[in-house]
Design a protein around this motif. Structure first.
Motif, PDB file in Angstrom:
ATOM      1  N   THR A   1      14.758  26.537  33.433  1.00 32.35           N
ATOM      2  CA  THR A   1      15.033  25.434  32.366  1.00 32.35           C
ATOM      3  C   THR A   1      15.422  23.914  33.191  1.00 32.35           C
ATOM      4  OG1 THR A   1      15.913  24.977  30.261  1.00 32.35           O
ATOM      5  CG2 THR A   1      17.439  26.123  31.943  1.00 32.35           C
ATOM      6  N   GLY A   2      15.316  23.101  32.257  1.00 27.47           N
ATOM      7  CA  GLY A   2      15.658  21.677  32.783  1.00 27.47           C
ATOM      8  C   GLY A   2      16.845  21.090  31.845  1.00 27.47           C
ATOM      9  N   ASP A   3      17.550  20.211  32.166  1.00 25.05           N
ATOM     10  CA  ASP A   3      18.742  19.579  31.574  1.00 25.05           C
ATOM     11  C   ASP A   3      18.512  19.250  30.242  1.00 25.05           C
ATOM     12  OD1 ASP A   3      17.251  17.817  33.424  1.00 25.05           O
ATOM     13  OD2 ASP A   3      18.727  16.096  32.818  1.00 25.05           O
ATOM     14  N   GLY A   4      17.233  18.730  29.918  1.00 24.15           N
ATOM     15  CA  GLY A   4      16.729  18.348  28.277  1.00 24.15           C
ATOM     16  C   GLY A   4      16.456  19.988  27.585  1.00 24.15           C
ATOM     17  N   ASP A   5      15.695  20.652  28.522  1.00 19.82           N
ATOM     18  CA  ASP A   5      15.204  21.784  27.766  1.00 19.82           C
ATOM     19  C   ASP A   5      16.492  22.653  27.397  1.00 19.82           C
ATOM     20  OD1 ASP A   5      12.922  23.363  27.276  1.00 19.82           O
ATOM     21  OD2 ASP A   5      13.713  24.900  28.666  1.00 19.82           O
ATOM     22  N   SER A   6      17.602  22.696  28.114  1.00 20.56           N
ATOM     23  CA  SER A   6      18.644  23.547  27.759  1.00 20.56           C
ATOM     24  C   SER A   6      19.797  22.846  27.079  1.00 20.56           C
ATOM     25  CB  SER A   6      19.142  24.043  29.285  1.00 20.56           C
ATOM     26  OG  SER A   6      19.709  22.881  29.893  1.00 20.56           O
TER      27      SER A   6
ATOM     28  N   GLY B   1      10.875  27.074  29.311  1.00 20.95           N
ATOM     29  CA  GLY B   1      10.769  26.267  28.098  1.00 20.95           C
ATOM     30  C   GLY B   1       9.653  25.284  28.501  1.00 20.95           C
ATOM     31  N   ILE B   2      10.032  23.954  28.290  1.00 21.40           N
ATOM     32  CA  ILE B   2       9.045  23.076  28.532  1.00 21.40           C
ATOM     33  C   ILE B   2       9.774  21.905  29.493  1.00 21.40           C
ATOM     34  CG2 ILE B   2       7.550  21.063  27.555  1.00 21.40           C
ATOM     35  CD1 ILE B   2       6.391  23.683  27.129  1.00 21.40           C
ATOM     36  N   GLY B   3       8.862  21.429  30.386  1.00 14.22           N
ATOM     37  CA  GLY B   3       9.503  20.305  31.327  1.00 14.22           C
ATOM     38  C   GLY B   3       9.014  20.467  32.630  1.00 14.22           C
ATOM     39  N   CYS B   4       9.194  19.480  33.606  1.00 12.90           N
ATOM     40  CA  CYS B   4       8.219  19.894  35.050  1.00 12.90           C
ATOM     41  C   CYS B   4       8.911  21.177  35.329  1.00 12.90           C
ATOM     42  CB  CYS B   4       9.003  18.663  35.900  1.00 12.90           C
ATOM     43  SG  CYS B   4       8.334  17.041  35.494  1.00 12.90           S
ATOM     44  N   SER B   5      10.375  21.440  35.295  1.00 10.24           N
ATOM     45  CA  SER B   5      10.974  22.590  35.748  1.00 10.24           C
ATOM     46  C   SER B   5      10.309  23.770  35.097  1.00 10.24           C
ATOM     47  CB  SER B   5      12.431  22.402  35.635  1.00 10.24           C
ATOM     48  OG  SER B   5      12.462  21.990  34.340  1.00 10.24           O
TER      49      SER B   5
ATOM     50  N   ALA C   1      19.728  19.614  25.479  1.00  8.26           N
ATOM     51  CA  ALA C   1      19.216  18.731  24.193  1.00  8.26           C
ATOM     52  C   ALA C   1      18.845  19.760  23.148  1.00  8.26           C
ATOM     53  CB  ALA C   1      18.287  17.835  24.772  1.00  8.26           C
ATOM     54  N   ILE C   2      17.265  19.703  23.190  1.00  2.58           N
ATOM     55  CA  ILE C   2      16.865  20.718  22.284  1.00  2.58           C
ATOM     56  C   ILE C   2      17.137  22.061  22.142  1.00  2.58           C
ATOM     57  CG2 ILE C   2      14.695  21.281  23.485  1.00  2.58           C
ATOM     58  CD1 ILE C   2      12.903  20.781  20.994  1.00  2.58           C
ATOM     59  N   GLY C   3      17.483  22.717  23.292  1.00  2.00           N
ATOM     60  CA  GLY C   3      17.703  24.044  23.302  1.00  2.00           C
ATOM     61  C   GLY C   3      19.385  24.328  23.509  1.00  2.00           C
TER      62      GLY C   3
ATOM     63  N   GLY D   1       8.029  27.781  12.739  1.00  2.00           N
ATOM     64  CA  GLY D   1       6.461  27.359  12.748  1.00  2.00           C
ATOM     65  C   GLY D   1       6.119  27.308  14.295  1.00  2.00           C
ATOM     66  N   GLU D   2       6.742  26.500  15.030  1.00  2.00           N
ATOM     67  CA  GLU D   2       6.449  26.189  16.550  1.00  2.00           C
ATOM     68  C   GLU D   2       6.373  27.456  17.243  1.00  2.00           C
ATOM     69  OE1 GLU D   2       9.283  23.848  19.072  1.00  2.00           O
ATOM     70  OE2 GLU D   2       7.565  23.459  20.328  1.00  2.00           O
ATOM     71  N   ALA D   3       7.116  28.606  17.065  1.00  2.00           N
ATOM     72  CA  ALA D   3       7.389  29.629  17.783  1.00  2.00           C
ATOM     73  C   ALA D   3       6.043  30.380  17.437  1.00  2.00           C
ATOM     74  CB  ALA D   3       8.480  30.242  17.746  1.00  2.00           C
TER      75      ALA D   3
ATOM     76  N   ILE E   1       8.155  27.541  24.804  1.00  2.00           N
ATOM     77  CA  ILE E   1       8.273  26.275  23.946  1.00  2.00           C
ATOM     78  C   ILE E   1       9.584  25.376  24.275  1.00  2.00           C
ATOM     79  CG2 ILE E   1       6.433  26.549  22.287  1.00  2.00           C
ATOM     80  CD1 ILE E   1       8.744  27.789  20.303  1.00  2.00           C
ATOM     81  N   HIS E   2       9.797  24.157  23.837  1.00  2.00           N
ATOM     82  CA  HIS E   2      10.878  23.447  24.496  1.00  2.00           C
ATOM     83  C   HIS E   2      12.281  23.861  24.051  1.00  2.00           C
ATOM     84  CE1 HIS E   2      12.362  19.968  26.478  1.00  2.00           C
ATOM     85  NE2 HIS E   2      12.156  19.197  25.723  1.00  2.00           N
ATOM     86  N   GLY E   3      13.044  24.262  24.694  1.00  2.00           N
ATOM     87  CA  GLY E   3      14.478  24.667  24.469  1.00  2.00           C
ATOM     88  C   GLY E   3      14.726  26.136  24.474  1.00  2.00           C
TER      89      GLY E   3
ATOM     90  N   GLU F   1      19.077  14.897  35.979  1.00  2.00           N
ATOM     91  CA  GLU F   1      19.620  14.082  34.827  1.00  2.00           C
ATOM     92  C   GLU F   1      18.738  12.887  34.438  1.00  2.00           C
ATOM     93  OE1 GLU F   1      22.892  12.275  37.511  1.00  2.00           O
ATOM     94  OE2 GLU F   1      24.129  14.023  37.110  1.00  2.00           O
ATOM     95  N   ILE F   2      17.473  13.671  33.910  1.00  2.00           N
ATOM     96  CA  ILE F   2      16.287  12.857  33.340  1.00  2.00           C
ATOM     97  C   ILE F   2      15.369  13.617  32.678  1.00  2.00           C
ATOM     98  CG2 ILE F   2      14.697  12.908  35.466  1.00  2.00           C
ATOM     99  CD1 ILE F   2      15.685   9.518  33.565  1.00  2.00           C
ATOM    100  N   TYR F   3      14.599  13.340  31.882  1.00  2.00           N
ATOM    101  CA  TYR F   3      13.401  13.828  31.489  1.00  2.00           C
ATOM    102  C   TYR F   3      12.345  13.452  32.174  1.00  2.00           C
ATOM    103  CZ  TYR F   3      15.990  14.598  26.725  1.00  2.00           C
ATOM    104  OH  TYR F   3      16.591  15.085  25.861  1.00  2.00           O
ATOM    105  N   GLY F   4      11.913  14.335  33.144  1.00  2.00           N
ATOM    106  CA  GLY F   4      10.759  14.395  34.123  1.00  2.00           C
ATOM    107  C   GLY F   4       9.488  14.425  33.383  1.00  2.00           C
ATOM    108  N   LEU F   5       8.968  15.475  32.709  1.00  2.00           N
ATOM    109  CA  LEU F   5       7.698  15.658  32.139  1.00  2.00           C
ATOM    110  C   LEU F   5       7.475  14.529  31.279  1.00  2.00           C
ATOM    111  CD1 LEU F   5       5.248  17.659  32.366  1.00  2.00           C
ATOM    112  CD2 LEU F   5       6.235  18.583  30.184  1.00  2.00           C
ATOM    113  N   THR F   6       8.135  13.953  30.346  1.00  2.00           N
ATOM    114  CA  THR F   6       7.818  12.971  29.336  1.00  2.00           C
ATOM    115  C   THR F   6       8.156  11.648  30.111  1.00  2.00           C
ATOM    116  OG1 THR F   6      10.167  13.326  28.495  1.00  2.00           O
ATOM    117  CG2 THR F   6       8.164  14.370  27.243  1.00  2.00           C
TER     118      THR F   6
END
Ligand SMILES: Cc1ncc(C[n+]2csc(CCOP(=O)(O)OP(=O)(O)O)c2C)c(N)n1
Ligand code: SF4
Ligand SMILES: [Mg+2]
Lengths: 337, 618
Positions: A97-102, A54-58, A104-106, B326-328, A73-75, A128-133
């Motif tokens: 995937t990251g913890d946020g990616d999987s 998805g999206i993130g450092c990972s 939160a949004i995903g 949309g995003e996808a 894309i994210h999640g 346990e953090i959002y790295g990329l942002t």
């Protein structure tokens, strides 16, 4: 998977020409190297391996692997990976995937992919953090954790990824520290062998935004006392001196010391990862001391593709439609002259 | 009882419009389908439109629980389900109340008088019984105690409870209408035999009621006001009646077989698109992989994954679902993967009018993504040509390696019409761009010179391992690149790729007039309405009104501007607030685009169009 290849790969065969862009000291490097070492051991052809993130450092991971890959894309990686696998079940498909990616949004896709049990492998980089942002709290951040979006301390209680995953029906769940490449490699190989969705949670240190988040569990000098590394069929024993273990006391897991109060090794629980009933696995993932690592659950079950495949075969065998024309000209048609 | 207030002067017409209305539980959809299928078998051209409430089981007898099915049959070409009714069959007061306005004065109403009880009249908010208060004196009313006659007919049939007895009164009505229009009962009786194979008492019961209605009409010699007897002149061939959504699904089946790829559908149920999913899940025998995902995003995500892995991948939805995708969709666009998104439009915004039709997702389809992210947009315009445009969407996406949005709408998706069956042999070839070996494809973003389409390197192919993703790519290596000039070049290349599709689509050809006073412009599902209106007005002597109906929207056909220049006035007709008109205004300077817009969740009516066009030419 096709027959094991003649060719023997090395980790270099899986290393892409892209410069790795993670911060120096980040555990993501360890995971990358562990994967590059695991793949040659799996007996899969390079062209049959696909990494989806998805999206993130990972989620930068696929760029560094010399295989097929998509940084999406994210999640949404679980959905995309599901499509890849359903289109071509011959592929070895990995979700990074990251913890946020999987969660939160995903989160929705994460629980559903586990429920369905498609033969995918998911590696969850839990820092346990959002790295990329650049450092906001995530769904696994602790209450009170100070982050850029919680300067006075996080007020949202966290998910325990294993608990969520088992609740969603995960058949395979493993947890491992981000600083033990050999064990990570082995767990990846085991996840690959497992038929069904496998989830590996790596306790991944983010040196920049959450440094030391797992050091009280994973640091070399404490890890044997603070972790219990579970192996299927072996007693639940831990500690530097191998003198501590787990027993079941009523509805709770309890730490006991061998030699105290008449406890012997025989009294300890024996780990059964293959048990269908996840109750004990749930207790293990929730345990705060010691933290359970290793493959906590590995329950063999029918996969989604197997069910689909069986149905397709059955429908094909019974159907009078071989070509679309058979369908189009079937039933109520009429001719105009 | 037949009211004789209106003198019946039967006339032979080329087409008639009949609407069956009743409670959701009265079986009006089945009645209408049987009548239209029988008429099609007889050789009529037909167009149908079901209209049912969005509530699944609305309270019995209520005004909003009325379900209707309209059918237009003709001995000539019919292109819409019609606006004004020649015959209204109303099974209850609520149905009469909500549909009477559509009936032509002097024309016939058949009612089940048993259903006009005090309770039902109250539910339909009638203060007095319309069958008794002279309010229907401008119509010819045939009152039939259908419920009682149905019970009578079923005396002696074993194994029926009260409910199934009253339920079959719709077959009584159908029997009557069959006699009135000289239709055979065979098709429907065969249908009972198939449907109730294991329940012979139901075959017997339904056949008895159908016959009872038929003989009842015969005894009373019920003649309709308007006749249409002869079969229509249709192009020779084998036909079947098809619904728009089924035609869409079948278009993709054909495209998969022709291109030699497997079909993958990732979807999440949403009205009025769900029937495409319902249809495709049946076709496992063709290897179709139809995946019901956890939401629309996972639906398109799985399709993107399947596309990356080499399937013909599609996702189907309606307006709110397109918003979620949309995003996808932007991701598929920047990765330059083949993917078809079908949007069966419904009334918006938000949840809007889920069961009604509208064309208000056009701008969402064109622009509803972040960044510069053009995709091909095409639209089907009749229930039957949903097949052709689904096939075309698949062909374009595979040959040009960019996503395609196919727009249909609730009106054509649920409507049905005769489809001249197209055999696979008669469809154009589809050439997919899969690279078979490493020498064919050095970089993921190497392009075909003519189309700018990239090659499709799918997992499992040795030597073509590569990574793609949502980050901007270097135009040569395909690696991630933030370089300023590269981004601008790639943005323009992606736009140019869409523009060049113009070279592979047909020019727009106006109907009825090549040049003249007025050009009527439409797009998508309004074709039938616009076609019949412009045809009629031409027949009335206005010979210089042309119709240009667009199926290709992004890009527009090459000759569009040239065509616009040939008419003095241009009017763009849409079921929205002027979205296609906006697109035309952006693209073509120096024209005045008049607009005719309707935003009522309903198709255009013939009269309102004709009135508008006449104003402009007189
Ligand atoms: C739709 C969308 N929303 C938000 C973002 C911004 N964003 C990118 S990564 C990220 C969080 C990543 O955290 P995690 O998954 O834990 O990955 P890590 O960087 O820690 O490895 C966010 C919020 C985005 N890219 N897309
Ligand atoms: S921000 Fe943290 S997680 Fe991201 S690369 Fe740097 S150390 Fe690793
Ligand atoms: Mg994280």
């Amino acid at each position: 998977m096709e027959a094991i290849t003649e060719q023997k790969y090395t980790f270099k065969d899986f290393t892409s020409d892209q410069e790795v862009r993670w911060c120096p000291g980040c555990d993501d490097y360890v995971i990358l190297r562990s994967m590059q070492k695991a793949l040659p051991e799996m007996g899969v052809k390079r062209e049959d391996v696909v990494f989806i993130s998805g999206i993130g450092c990972s989620s930068r991971f696929p760029y560094y692997m010399n295989t097929y890959g998509m940084h999406t894309i994210h999640g949404r990686a679980p959905g995309i990976a599901s499509g890849v696998k359903l289109a071509n079940p011959n592929l070895s498909v990995w979700v990074m995937t990251g913890d946020g990616d999987s969660m939160a949004i995903g989160g929705n896709h994460f629980i559903h992919v586990l429920r369905r049990n498609i033969d995918l492998n998911i590696v969850l980089f839990n820092n346990e953090i959002y790295g990329l942002t650049k450092g906001q709290f995530s769904p696994t951040s602790l209450v009170g954790q100070k982050t850029k979006s919680s300067p006075y301390g996080n007020t949202q209680p966290p998910f325990i990824p294993g608990e969520l995953a088992l609740g969603a029906g995960a058949r395979f769940f493993g947890r491992i520290g981000g600083n033990v490449p050999k064990e990570i490699t082995q767990m990846m190989i085991d996840a690959h062998k497992f038929k069904g969705t496998s989830l590996i949670e790596v306790l991944q240190n983010c040196v920049i935004f959450n440094d030391g988040c797992f050091s009280n569990i994973t640091d070399k000098d404490v890890k044997e006392d603070k972790q219990i590394f579970l192996e299927h069929g072996k007693p639940m024993i831990f500690g530097k001196n191998r003198d501590k273990g787990l027993v079941l006391n009523k509805l709770k897991l309890e730490v006991v010391t061998i030699g105290e109060n008449g406890i012997t090794q025989e009294d300890l629980l024996v780990h059964d990862a293959k048990e269908k009933d996840p109750t004990l696995h749930q207790m293990l993932v929730r345990l705060e001391y010691p933290v359970a690592t290793g493959i906590i659950r590995s329950f063999d079950d029918v996969t989604f593709e197997e069910r689909e495949d069986a149905l397709t075969k059955q429908v094909k065998a019974n159907s009078k439609f071989k070509k679309t024309d058979d369908l189009f000209f079937s039933g109520e048609t009429y001719t105009v002259k | 009882m037949i009211s004789d207030k209106v003198k019946l002067q039967p006339e032979v017409v080329e087409a008639v419009v009949i609407r069956f209305v009743g409670d959701s539980g009265d079986g009006m959809q089945l009645t209408g389908t049987q009548f239209s299928d029988t008429s099609a078998m007889f050789g009529n051209d037909i167009a149908t439109f079901p209209n049912y409430p969005s509530e699944i089981r609305a309270p019995q007898g209520s005004l909003y629980g009325v379900s209707g099915f309209q059918v237009h049959i003709g001995s000539v070409e019919v292109s819409t389900p019609g606006d004004n009714l020649d015959l209204l069959v109303a099974m209850n007061p609520a149905g009469l109340k909500t549909n009477l306005h559509a009936l032509k004065p002097g024309h016939t109403i058949i009612v089940d008088s048993d259903a006009f009880s005090k309770k039902n009249l109250e539910k339909a908010q009638y203060e007095t019984n319309p069958l008794e208060d002279n309010s229907l004196e401008n119509y010819r009313v045939i009152q039939v105690d259908m419920t009682s006659l149905t019970k009578e007919a079923l005396k002696g049939v074993e194994g029926l409870d009260n409910k199934s007895i009253t339920r079959s009164k719709n077959m009584f009505a159908l029997g009557m209408v069959y006699w009135m229009y000289g239709r055979s009962r065979d098709y429907t009786i065969d249908f009972f035999k198939k449907k109730f194979k294991s329940k012979p008492h139901l075959i017997e019961a339904n056949t008895k009621v159908l016959n009872a209605g038929y003989f009842f009409a015969e005894t009373l010699e019920l003649i309709p006001n308007a006749y249409t007897i002869s079969p229509a002149k249709m192009r020779p061939g084998t036909y079947r009646i098809i619904m728009g959504n089924t035609a869409t699904a079948w278009g993709f089946l054909a495209a998969a077989e022709k291109s030699g790829l497997e079909l993958f559908l990732g979807s999440y149920p949403i009205t009025p698109a769900t029937d495409i999913l319902h249809e495709l899940v049946k076709h496992k025998h063709f290897g179709v992989k139809a995946f019901q995902a956890e939401d629309e995003i996972a639906g398109i995500a799985s399709a993107i994954g399947a596309s990356f892995a080499g399937d013909l991948a599609i996702t189907t939805t309606s307006g709110p679902g397109l918003a979620l995708k949309g995003e996808a969709l932007g991701l598929a666009m920047i990765m330059e993967l083949p993917l078809v998104v079908v949007n069966v439009q419904r009334g918006g915004p938000s949840t809007g009018l889920p069961t009604k039709t509208e064309q208000s997702d056009l701008l969402q389809a064109m622009y509803g993504r972040n960044g510069e992210s053009p995709v091909i947009v095409i639209a089907a315009s009749t229930p039957a040509n949903c097949f052709q445009y689904a096939y075309e969407a698949a062909k374009l996406t595979l040959e040009h390696m960019t996503p395609v949005i196919l727009l249909t709408d609730g009106y054509i998706a649920n409507g049905s019409a005769p489809w001249k069956i197209t055999s696979l042999n008669d469809l154009p070839d589809i050439k997919n761009r899969i690279s078979k070996n490493a020498s064919e494809n050095c970089h993921p973003y190497d392009r075909d010179e003519a189309t700018l389409a990239r090659n499709w390197a799918i997992p499992g192919t040795p030597g073509l391992e590569h990574r793609i993703g949502g980050l901007e790519k270097d135009r040569i290596t395909g690696n991630v690149s933030q370089a300023p000039e590269n981004h601008e070049i790639m943005t323009k290349v992606r736009a140019e790729k869409i523009k060049r599709v113009q070279n592979y689509i047909p020019e727009i050809k106006p109907e009825f007039a090549e040049e003249g006073d007025l050009l009527v412009i439409g797009w998508g599902g309004t074709y039938g309405s616009l076609h019949s209106a412009v045809k009629q007005i031409n027949e009335e002597g206005h010979k210089n009104i042309g119709l240009a109906h667009f199926n290709y929207i992004n890009p527009l056909p090459k000759n569009t501007e040239e065509l616009l220049k040939k008419f003095k006035k241009i009017i763009v007709c849409e079921l929205n607030n002027g979205q296609f008109a906006k697109i035309l205004k952006i693209n073509f300077n120096g024209f005045e685009f008049l607009q005719f817009n309707k935003i009522q969740g309903l198709p255009f009516g013939n009269n309102e169009l004709i009135e508008e066009f006449k104003k402009l030419v007189e």
